[in-house]
Design a protein around this motif. Structure first.
Motif, PDB file in Angstrom:
ATOM      1  N   GLY A 164       0.803  -1.225   0.000  1.00 20.30           N
ATOM      2  CA  GLY A 164       0.000   0.000   0.000  1.00 20.30           C
ATOM      3  C   GLY A 164       0.828   1.262   0.000  1.00 20.30           C
ATOM      4  O   GLY A 164       0.283   2.367  -0.044  1.00 20.30           O
ATOM      5  N   PHE A 165       2.171   1.116   0.049  1.00 20.87           N
ATOM      6  CA  PHE A 165       3.086   2.263   0.029  1.00 20.87           C
ATOM      7  C   PHE A 165       3.591   2.491  -1.388  1.00 20.87           C
ATOM      8  O   PHE A 165       3.974   1.546  -2.084  1.00 20.87           O
ATOM      9  CB  PHE A 165       4.261   1.992   0.970  1.00 20.87           C
ATOM     10  N   THR A 166       3.601   3.746  -1.824  1.00 16.91           N
ATOM     11  CA  THR A 166       4.122   4.111  -3.143  1.00 16.91           C
ATOM     12  C   THR A 166       5.533   4.662  -2.978  1.00 16.91           C
ATOM     13  O   THR A 166       5.707   5.761  -2.432  1.00 16.91           O
ATOM     14  CB  THR A 166       3.235   5.181  -3.810  1.00 16.91           C
ATOM     15  N   PRO A 167       6.560   3.948  -3.421  1.00 15.00           N
ATOM     16  CA  PRO A 167       7.928   4.440  -3.257  1.00 15.00           C
ATOM     17  C   PRO A 167       8.281   5.501  -4.295  1.00 15.00           C
ATOM     18  O   PRO A 167       7.590   5.667  -5.299  1.00 15.00           O
ATOM     19  CB  PRO A 167       8.772   3.178  -3.470  1.00 15.00           C
ATOM     20  N   TRP A 168       9.370   6.212  -4.048  1.00 16.72           N
ATOM     21  CA  TRP A 168       9.908   7.121  -5.040  1.00 16.72           C
ATOM     22  C   TRP A 168      10.478   6.302  -6.205  1.00 16.72           C
ATOM     23  O   TRP A 168      11.035   5.212  -5.992  1.00 16.72           O
ATOM     24  CB  TRP A 168      11.029   7.970  -4.453  1.00 16.72           C
ATOM     25  N   PRO A 169      10.357   6.791  -7.435  1.00 14.99           N
ATOM     26  CA  PRO A 169      11.015   6.106  -8.555  1.00 14.99           C
ATOM     27  C   PRO A 169      12.515   5.957  -8.290  1.00 14.99           C
ATOM     28  O   PRO A 169      13.129   6.807  -7.641  1.00 14.99           O
ATOM     29  CB  PRO A 169      10.739   7.024  -9.745  1.00 14.99           C
ATOM     30  N   ALA A 170      13.102   4.888  -8.831  1.00 12.45           N
ATOM     31  CA  ALA A 170      14.489   4.550  -8.523  1.00 12.45           C
ATOM     32  C   ALA A 170      15.451   5.688  -8.821  1.00 12.45           C
ATOM     33  O   ALA A 170      16.392   5.944  -8.050  1.00 12.45           O
ATOM     34  CB  ALA A 170      14.893   3.291  -9.296  1.00 12.45           C
ATOM     35  N   GLN A 171      15.238   6.404  -9.947  1.00 15.72           N
ATOM     36  CA  GLN A 171      16.187   7.454 -10.297  1.00 15.72           C
ATOM     37  C   GLN A 171      16.126   8.625  -9.321  1.00 15.72           C
ATOM     38  O   GLN A 171      17.147   9.270  -9.025  1.00 15.72           O
ATOM     39  CB  GLN A 171      15.962   7.947 -11.740  1.00 15.72           C
ATOM     40  N   TYR A 220      18.476  11.448  -4.434  1.00 20.14           N
ATOM     41  CA  TYR A 220      18.363  11.964  -3.073  1.00 20.14           C
ATOM     42  C   TYR A 220      19.446  11.380  -2.166  1.00 20.14           C
ATOM     43  O   TYR A 220      19.925  12.059  -1.244  1.00 20.14           O
ATOM     44  CB  TYR A 220      16.968  11.685  -2.512  1.00 20.14           C
ATOM     45  N   ARG A 221      19.844  10.130  -2.436  1.00 27.77           N
ATOM     46  CA  ARG A 221      20.943   9.557  -1.655  1.00 27.77           C
ATOM     47  C   ARG A 221      22.277  10.202  -2.040  1.00 27.77           C
ATOM     48  O   ARG A 221      23.082  10.554  -1.169  1.00 27.77           O
ATOM     49  CB  ARG A 221      20.998   8.042  -1.866  1.00 27.77           C
ATOM     50  N   GLU A 222      22.498  10.349  -3.336  1.00 29.62           N
ATOM     51  CA  GLU A 222      23.758  10.930  -3.805  1.00 29.62           C
ATOM     52  C   GLU A 222      23.946  12.351  -3.295  1.00 29.62           C
ATOM     53  O   GLU A 222      25.075  12.776  -3.000  1.00 29.62           O
ATOM     54  CB  GLU A 222      23.793  10.930  -5.338  1.00 29.62           C
ATOM     55  N   GLY A 240       5.488  35.013 -10.453  1.00 31.01           N
ATOM     56  CA  GLY A 240       4.816  35.933  -9.547  1.00 31.01           C
ATOM     57  C   GLY A 240       3.312  35.845  -9.561  1.00 31.01           C
ATOM     58  O   GLY A 240       2.640  36.485  -8.750  1.00 31.01           O
ATOM     59  N   GLY A 241       2.765  35.018 -10.477  1.00 32.41           N
ATOM     60  CA  GLY A 241       1.322  34.853 -10.543  1.00 32.41           C
ATOM     61  C   GLY A 241       0.808  33.894  -9.484  1.00 32.41           C
ATOM     62  O   GLY A 241       1.562  33.116  -8.893  1.00 32.41           O
ATOM     63  N   THR A 242      -0.485  33.955  -9.240  1.00 32.72           N
ATOM     64  CA  THR A 242      -1.116  33.091  -8.237  1.00 32.72           C
ATOM     65  C   THR A 242      -1.695  31.849  -8.899  1.00 32.72           C
ATOM     66  O   THR A 242      -2.322  31.930  -9.954  1.00 32.72           O
ATOM     67  CB  THR A 242      -2.229  33.849  -7.502  1.00 32.72           C
ATOM     68  N   GLY A 243      -1.485  30.709  -8.285  1.00 31.61           N
ATOM     69  CA  GLY A 243      -2.047  29.458  -8.777  1.00 31.61           C
ATOM     70  C   GLY A 243      -1.899  28.372  -7.731  1.00 31.61           C
ATOM     71  O   GLY A 243      -1.428  28.616  -6.609  1.00 31.61           O
ATOM     72  N   GLU A 244      -2.301  27.168  -8.113  1.00 32.45           N
ATOM     73  CA  GLU A 244      -2.186  26.039  -7.185  1.00 32.45           C
ATOM     74  C   GLU A 244      -0.741  25.560  -7.124  1.00 32.45           C
ATOM     75  O   GLU A 244      -0.075  25.408  -8.149  1.00 32.45           O
ATOM     76  CB  GLU A 244      -3.070  24.872  -7.609  1.00 32.45           C
ATOM     77  N   LEU A 245      -0.274  25.290  -5.919  1.00 35.33           N
ATOM     78  CA  LEU A 245       1.079  24.787  -5.718  1.00 35.33           C
ATOM     79  C   LEU A 245       1.118  23.280  -5.935  1.00 35.33           C
ATOM     80  O   LEU A 245       0.321  22.530  -5.360  1.00 35.33           O
ATOM     81  CB  LEU A 245       1.549  25.108  -4.299  1.00 35.33           C
ATOM     82  N   GLN A 246       2.055  22.845  -6.769  1.00 38.05           N
ATOM     83  CA  GLN A 246       2.371  21.432  -6.940  1.00 38.05           C
ATOM     84  C   GLN A 246       3.831  21.232  -6.552  1.00 38.05           C
ATOM     85  O   GLN A 246       4.665  22.100  -6.784  1.00 38.05           O
ATOM     86  CB  GLN A 246       2.132  20.982  -8.385  1.00 38.05           C
ATOM     87  N   VAL A 247       4.136  20.066  -5.968  1.00 32.14           N
ATOM     88  CA  VAL A 247       5.490  19.862  -5.461  1.00 32.14           C
ATOM     89  C   VAL A 247       5.872  18.393  -5.527  1.00 32.14           C
ATOM     90  O   VAL A 247       5.034  17.502  -5.380  1.00 32.14           O
ATOM     91  CB  VAL A 247       5.611  20.380  -4.008  1.00 32.14           C
ATOM     92  N   ARG A 248       7.159  18.157  -5.747  1.00 32.08           N
ATOM     93  CA  ARG A 248       7.755  16.850  -5.516  1.00 32.08           C
ATOM     94  C   ARG A 248       9.151  17.096  -4.947  1.00 32.08           C
ATOM     95  O   ARG A 248       9.744  18.157  -5.152  1.00 32.08           O
ATOM     96  CB  ARG A 248       7.814  16.010  -6.786  1.00 32.08           C
ATOM     97  N   GLY A 249       9.676  16.122  -4.218  1.00 33.31           N
ATOM     98  CA  GLY A 249      10.978  16.334  -3.597  1.00 33.31           C
ATOM     99  C   GLY A 249      11.362  15.192  -2.691  1.00 33.31           C
ATOM    100  O   GLY A 249      10.652  14.175  -2.588  1.00 33.31           O
ATOM    101  N   PRO A 250      12.486  15.332  -1.973  1.00 35.54           N
ATOM    102  CA  PRO A 250      13.052  14.229  -1.201  1.00 35.54           C
ATOM    103  C   PRO A 250      12.304  13.873   0.075  1.00 35.54           C
ATOM    104  O   PRO A 250      12.617  12.868   0.709  1.00 35.54           O
ATOM    105  CB  PRO A 250      14.476  14.715  -0.882  1.00 35.54           C
ATOM    106  N   TYR A 251      11.319  14.681   0.460  1.00 34.85           N
ATOM    107  CA  TYR A 251      10.539  14.334   1.646  1.00 34.85           C
ATOM    108  C   TYR A 251       9.041  14.574   1.425  1.00 34.85           C
ATOM    109  O   TYR A 251       8.284  14.707   2.382  1.00 34.85           O
ATOM    110  CB  TYR A 251      11.048  15.101   2.885  1.00 34.85           C
TER     111      TYR A 251
END
Length: 534
Positions: free
Chosen positions: A4-11, A16-18, A376-387
């Motif tokens: 039921g857990f979705t891991p980060w893609p291998a690359q 993130y480790r490097e 500088g415009g307003t919109g919905e925030l989308q994000v991906r990252g190491p945490y």
């Protein structure tokens, strides 16, 4: 790997480790390292109890062995429903070391939420106090056992009745295989949850980075004395940097039974607190009480504020009234954290919600068609990252809506990003009232209403209307004599607000209903006011 857990893609995981975000550490090692470095220093204060780092470390080891003796295995889920007590910390580290997964419920949750969480997580154990603030959790435990067949054990901090005392779950420590750093360490509850809960899986790798980077951004060190005023089961006081970040830094965690000024001010004075964290409604309460309190708050050097938008007018009062610096924090249990920094200019501290922790936090601001807006415009925030998670736990259908095809999390927050990277949070994608086709931006109107001298606190909600679909209602807690709607609309008009944004109705209330996380519960407010506003 937990089903039921979705891991980060291998690359991405390799990157993130490097780059040093993921250092191959487990959360159990956070306490171990601090205990080896500062064994006799005070780790936690809970009322009259004071546990050293060595004592907390040893208690966690013995509790982990006791849980294993009960048959609780790695990757099995344990529903933790404890208030701000030392047992919360001992149990958390015990579970981290065992490799079992705590599911953190909030103290305010009751049968509906707890049963849902137990079923969704397929929890094998439920841990609760005997009583807390007059509520008997053993009665709740009986309902949980009856409705969630996966629950094999009920562990009670205090008098257990027919259940097992948490204090009795104790055994000589044996070497445990322990989890892998890439394993799920804990499950948090989404702050935006309504109806069916969403569980947020956080791994040892990503959460260890989260708490360490937040501790650095907040300037925590071995001299830090952190007051946990908010419920520590929530992500903000747990690891942003919260209690875990404080222990990582070698400081002292002081647990407050409630965030009330009465409890908190007493502890700030007695324990010489240096750092704490609040949500905006509590900031208002503290500011009001501090103005006439005799408590000595001079040790306080930093107040973190997050969980909702802090109005600049309120932010500007913190330093002169409480005598400490402000750090604005915007984030989510799903991952991303932005924080103002000590060297930020005052105007950025007062008016923005900070910049991201990690250089590899990838942010984009998009329109309703997922097209990036102009800088500088307003919109919905989308994000991906190491945490930032790649999927909710056991939620395939929800994940299809919550994530883009290239792995960005749709936060639902409306923001604009300044050239230096700081975010200004302007609302939620759904925090708009559709008044006959005109979109009324809730936070804009609320912010202007707060500038009226008779308005202490306000929430703008949409109420059903046959003609317009929705009409707006300003729900006001007054400062002194309550204002009339005519006075408020005249005030807003003088400030240049468009006519369609003026509140259609006014409700003067003594208090605003709140969620378990301390945010104004606008759904409950709308239900309360349907037919009752004036």
């Amino acid at each position: 790997m937990l089903n039921g857990f979705t891991p980060w893609p291998a690359q991405f995981a390799a990157r993130y480790r490097e780059r040093g975000y993921w250092q191959g550490r487990t959360l159990g090692s956070v306490l171990r390292r601090a205990a080896l470095a500062r064994p006799t220093a005070t780790a936690v204060v809970d009322g009259e109890r004071r546990w050293s780092y060595r004592e907390l470390d040893e208690r966690a080891d013995r509790l982990a062995a006791g849980l294993a003796a009960l048959g609780i295995a790695p990757e099995e889920r344990v529903l933790v429903h404890l208030p701000n007590t030392a047992e919360f910390l001992a149990l958390s580290f015990a579970l981290f070391r065992l490799g079992a997964v705590p599911v953190y419920a909030l103290p305010a949750h009751r049968e509906t939420e707890i049963v849902q969480l137990a079923r969704l997580a397929e929890a094998v154990a439920y841990v609760a106090p005997d009583t807390h603030l007059g509520f008997d959790h053993r009665e709740l435990a009986r309902s949980v056992r009856a409705q969630a067949p996966s629950v094999r054990h009920v562990l009670v901090a205090g008098e257990p009745a027919e259940f097992t005392a948490l204090a009795a779950v104790d055994a000589e420590p044996d070497p445990l295989p322990g989890p892998e750093p890439s394993d799920v360490a804990l499950l948090l509850l989404s702050g935006g949850t309504t109806g069916t809960p969403k569980l947020i899986p956080r791994t040892h790798d990503d959460y260890a980075y989260n708490l360490a980077a937040a501790a650095e951004a907040a300037g925590l060190d071995a001299d830090t004395r952190y007051l946990a005023a908010l419920p520590v089961a929530h992500n903000f006081p747990l690891a942003c940097p919260g209690v875990l970040g404080t222990l990582h830094a070698g400081g002292t965690v002081v647990l407050s039974p409630t965030p009330s000024p009465e409890d908190a001010f007493r502890l700030i004075e007695r324990e010489r607190i240096t750092v704490t964290a609040l949500v905006p409604p509590l900031v208002l309460l503290w500011l009001e009480d501090a103005a006439h309190s005799a408590a000595d708050l001079t040790s306080l050097r930093l107040l973190q504020v997050g969980g909702a938008r802090l109005q600049p007018e309120t932010a500007a009062r913190i330093a002169p009234v409480l005598g400490c610096r402000l750090q604005q924090v915007f984030g989510m249990a799903e991952g991303l954290l932005t924080m103002t920094r000590p060297d930020d200019p005052e105007d950025l501290v007062l008016t923005t919600q900070g910049r991201p922790l990690a250089a590899d936090d990838e942010l984009r601001v998009v329109d309703p068609q997922d097209r990036e807006v102009a800088p500088g415009g307003t919109g919905e925030l989308q994000v991906r990252g190491p945490y930032t998670l790649r999927g909710y736990y056991r939620a395939e259908e929800q994940n299809r809506a919550a994530f883009t095809a290239d792995g960005y999390f749709r936060t639902g927050d409306l923001v604009r990003q300044l050239p230096g990277g700081h975010l200004v949070v302007t609302g939620r994608t759904k925090d708009v009232i559709n008044r006959g086709g005109d979109k009324v931006p809730v936070q804009e109107v609320e912010q202007l209403l707060l500038t009226h001298p008779a308005v202490h606190e306000v929430a703008l909600v949409g109420l059903p209307d046959r003609e317009l679909g929705e009409r707006s209602c300003a729900c006001v807690i007054a400062r002194g004599a309550p204002p009339s709607r005519a006075e408020l609309t005249a005030h807003l008009t003088a400030l240049g607000l468009a006519a369609f944004k003026l509140p259609d109705r006014l409700a003067v209330l003594e208090r605003l209903p709140r969620t378990a996380l301390g945010k104004v519960d606008k759904r409950a407010l709308a239900e309360l006011l349907t037919g009752g506003a004036r």
